[in-house]
Write an enzyme that holds these catalytic residues in place. Structure first.
Site, PDB file in Angstrom:
ATOM      1  N   ARG A 246      -3.637 -10.448   3.185  1.00 17.52           N
ATOM      2  CA  ARG A 246      -4.134  -9.583   4.247  1.00 17.52           C
ATOM      3  C   ARG A 246      -4.969 -10.377   5.246  1.00 17.52           C
ATOM      4  O   ARG A 246      -4.585 -10.578   6.369  1.00 17.52           O
ATOM      5  CB  ARG A 246      -4.983  -8.445   3.663  1.00 17.52           C
ATOM      6  CG  ARG A 246      -4.141  -7.330   3.110  1.00 17.52           C
ATOM      7  CD  ARG A 246      -4.912  -6.471   2.165  1.00 17.52           C
ATOM      8  NE  ARG A 246      -5.320  -7.256   0.991  1.00 17.52           N
ATOM      9  CZ  ARG A 246      -5.840  -6.747  -0.095  1.00 17.52           C
ATOM     10  NH1 ARG A 246      -6.078  -5.478  -0.160  1.00 17.52           N
ATOM     11  NH2 ARG A 246      -6.144  -7.510  -1.121  1.00 17.52           N
TER      12      ARG A 246
ATOM     13  N   SER B 196      -6.609  -0.865  -2.445  1.00 16.73           N
ATOM     14  CA  SER B 196      -6.795   0.235  -3.401  1.00 16.73           C
ATOM     15  C   SER B 196      -8.261   0.648  -3.438  1.00 16.73           C
ATOM     16  O   SER B 196      -8.581   1.831  -3.576  1.00 16.73           O
ATOM     17  CB  SER B 196      -6.346  -0.211  -4.801  1.00 16.73           C
ATOM     18  OG  SER B 196      -5.018  -0.635  -4.781  1.00 16.73           O
TER      19      SER B 196
ATOM     20  N   HIS C 104       1.137  -2.156  -0.516  1.00 20.29           N
ATOM     21  CA  HIS C 104       1.925  -2.711  -1.630  1.00 20.29           C
ATOM     22  C   HIS C 104       3.411  -2.422  -1.429  1.00 20.29           C
ATOM     23  O   HIS C 104       4.255  -3.298  -1.627  1.00 20.29           O
ATOM     24  CB  HIS C 104       1.488  -2.086  -2.966  1.00 20.29           C
ATOM     25  CG  HIS C 104       0.096  -2.407  -3.382  1.00 20.29           C
ATOM     26  ND1 HIS C 104      -0.809  -1.441  -3.764  1.00 20.29           N
ATOM     27  CD2 HIS C 104      -0.572  -3.583  -3.492  1.00 20.29           C
ATOM     28  CE1 HIS C 104      -1.963  -2.008  -4.096  1.00 20.29           C
ATOM     29  NE2 HIS C 104      -1.846  -3.304  -3.942  1.00 20.29           N
TER      30      HIS C 104
ATOM     31  N   LYS D 107     -11.461  -4.907 -15.992  1.00 21.37           N
ATOM     32  CA  LYS D 107     -11.724  -4.015 -14.864  1.00 21.37           C
ATOM     33  C   LYS D 107     -11.872  -2.593 -15.369  1.00 21.37           C
ATOM     34  O   LYS D 107     -11.503  -2.281 -16.486  1.00 21.37           O
ATOM     35  CB  LYS D 107     -10.564  -4.099 -13.861  1.00 21.37           C
ATOM     36  CG  LYS D 107     -10.591  -5.373 -13.032  1.00 21.37           C
ATOM     37  CD  LYS D 107      -9.600  -5.271 -11.886  1.00 21.37           C
ATOM     38  CE  LYS D 107      -9.580  -6.538 -11.049  1.00 21.37           C
ATOM     39  NZ  LYS D 107      -8.524  -6.491 -10.024  1.00 21.37           N
TER      40      LYS D 107
HETATM   41  P1  ADP Z   1      -5.035  -7.677  -7.604  1.00 22.02           P
HETATM   42  O1  ADP Z   1      -6.017  -6.995  -8.489  1.00 22.02           O
HETATM   43  O2  ADP Z   1      -4.134  -8.639  -8.300  1.00 22.02           O
HETATM   44  O3  ADP Z   1      -5.588  -8.211  -6.305  1.00 22.02           O
HETATM   45  P2  ADP Z   1      -3.888  -5.553  -6.065  1.00 22.02           P
HETATM   46  O4  ADP Z   1      -3.196  -4.373  -6.627  1.00 22.02           O
HETATM   47  O5  ADP Z   1      -5.183  -5.298  -5.341  1.00 22.02           O
HETATM   48  O6  ADP Z   1      -4.021  -6.516  -7.257  1.00 22.02           O
HETATM   49  O7  ADP Z   1      -2.930  -6.335  -5.078  1.00 22.02           O
HETATM   50  C1  ADP Z   1      -1.729  -6.906  -5.506  1.00 22.02           C
HETATM   51  C2  ADP Z   1      -1.189  -7.796  -4.420  1.00 22.02           C
HETATM   52  O8  ADP Z   1      -0.882  -7.027  -3.263  1.00 22.02           O
HETATM   53  C3  ADP Z   1      -2.121  -8.893  -3.942  1.00 22.02           C
HETATM   54  O9  ADP Z   1      -1.339 -10.032  -3.637  1.00 22.02           O
HETATM   55  C4  ADP Z   1      -2.720  -8.330  -2.694  1.00 22.02           C
HETATM   56  O10 ADP Z   1      -3.136  -9.351  -1.791  1.00 22.02           O
HETATM   57  C5  ADP Z   1      -1.538  -7.565  -2.142  1.00 22.02           C
HETATM   58  N1  ADP Z   1      -1.932  -6.466  -1.268  1.00 22.02           N
HETATM   59  C6  ADP Z   1      -2.788  -5.471  -1.531  1.00 22.02           C
HETATM   60  N2  ADP Z   1      -2.920  -4.625  -0.478  1.00 22.02           N
HETATM   61  C7  ADP Z   1      -2.108  -5.124   0.495  1.00 22.02           C
HETATM   62  C8  ADP Z   1      -1.822  -4.748   1.845  1.00 22.02           C
HETATM   63  N3  ADP Z   1      -2.414  -3.698   2.401  1.00 22.02           N
HETATM   64  N4  ADP Z   1      -0.936  -5.503   2.525  1.00 22.02           N
HETATM   65  C9  ADP Z   1      -0.379  -6.583   1.949  1.00 22.02           C
HETATM   66  N5  ADP Z   1      -0.614  -7.011   0.702  1.00 22.02           N
HETATM   67  C10 ADP Z   1      -1.467  -6.301  -0.015  1.00 22.02           C
END
Ligand code: ADP
Length: 161
Positions: free
Chosen positions: A90, A128, A17, A41
């Protein structure tokens, strides 16, 4: 003024992130990192905890502000005068879901566009969920999140290391 929103659950925020935040904040005048308040969630961290963790990890970035929101993302974008939504991609698995959301958002509000940043290779596997999974087996998550967040994850999961 170019204003963007990077929305997500950030439960917890990872280096993946942070990478997206650092890169996208250079492209806009103002970037809101916005934690989605989603009661459906079952999060590990409260909204306040997540907001303060992100604030700490992004304190070196002047044009980044951390907020929380609920309701429709496009409505929130309008409220914040943002014309750009930032998302990270990703793997192919992210694509179908992200495309669907982005297209729906554009139909609801054509003034807001979604831009996608491809993940940096070293974080392409990182989520996460994986962080919580590894931590729940007392695994080392120090390469995925800063020490302070790692400690908070272990504490929440009642893991002694
Ligand atoms: P959501 O529940 O909206 O998917 P996340 O917190 O999991 O929220 O992710 C928020 C954003 O960050 C999403 O666009 C996700 O694809 C991106 N993201 C999460 N992990 C990574 C990573 N390791 N590299 C790049 N983008 C990421």
């Amino acid at each position: 003024m170019k204003i963007a929103i990077y929305p997500g659950s950030f439960d917890p925020m990872t280096y993946g992130h942070l990478d997206i935040i650092e890169r996208s904040s250079k492209m806009v005048d103002k970037l809101y990192v916005s934690v989605l308040i989603n009661s459906a969630k079952n999060p590990l961290f409260s909204i306040d905890e997540r907001v303060s963790m992100i604030k700490e990890m992004t304190s070196h970035l002047d044009n980044v502000e951390v907020t929380a929101f609920d309701g429709l993302l496009v409505d929130y974008a309008k409220k914040m005068n943002a014309s750009i939504i930032v998302r990270g991609l990703r793997a192919v698995t992210d694509f179908e879901y992200e495309l669907q959301i982005a297209q729906t958002n554009r139909i609801v509000n054509p003034k807001v566009d979604t831009i996608f940043l491809t993940t940096s290779l070293e974080y392409s596997y990182l989520s996460s969920t994986i962080v919580k999974e590894v931590a729940s087996y007392a695994g080392d998550i120090s390469k995925f999140v800063p020490k302070k967040i790692a400690d908070a994850v272990y504490t929440k999961l009642n893991i002694k290391r």
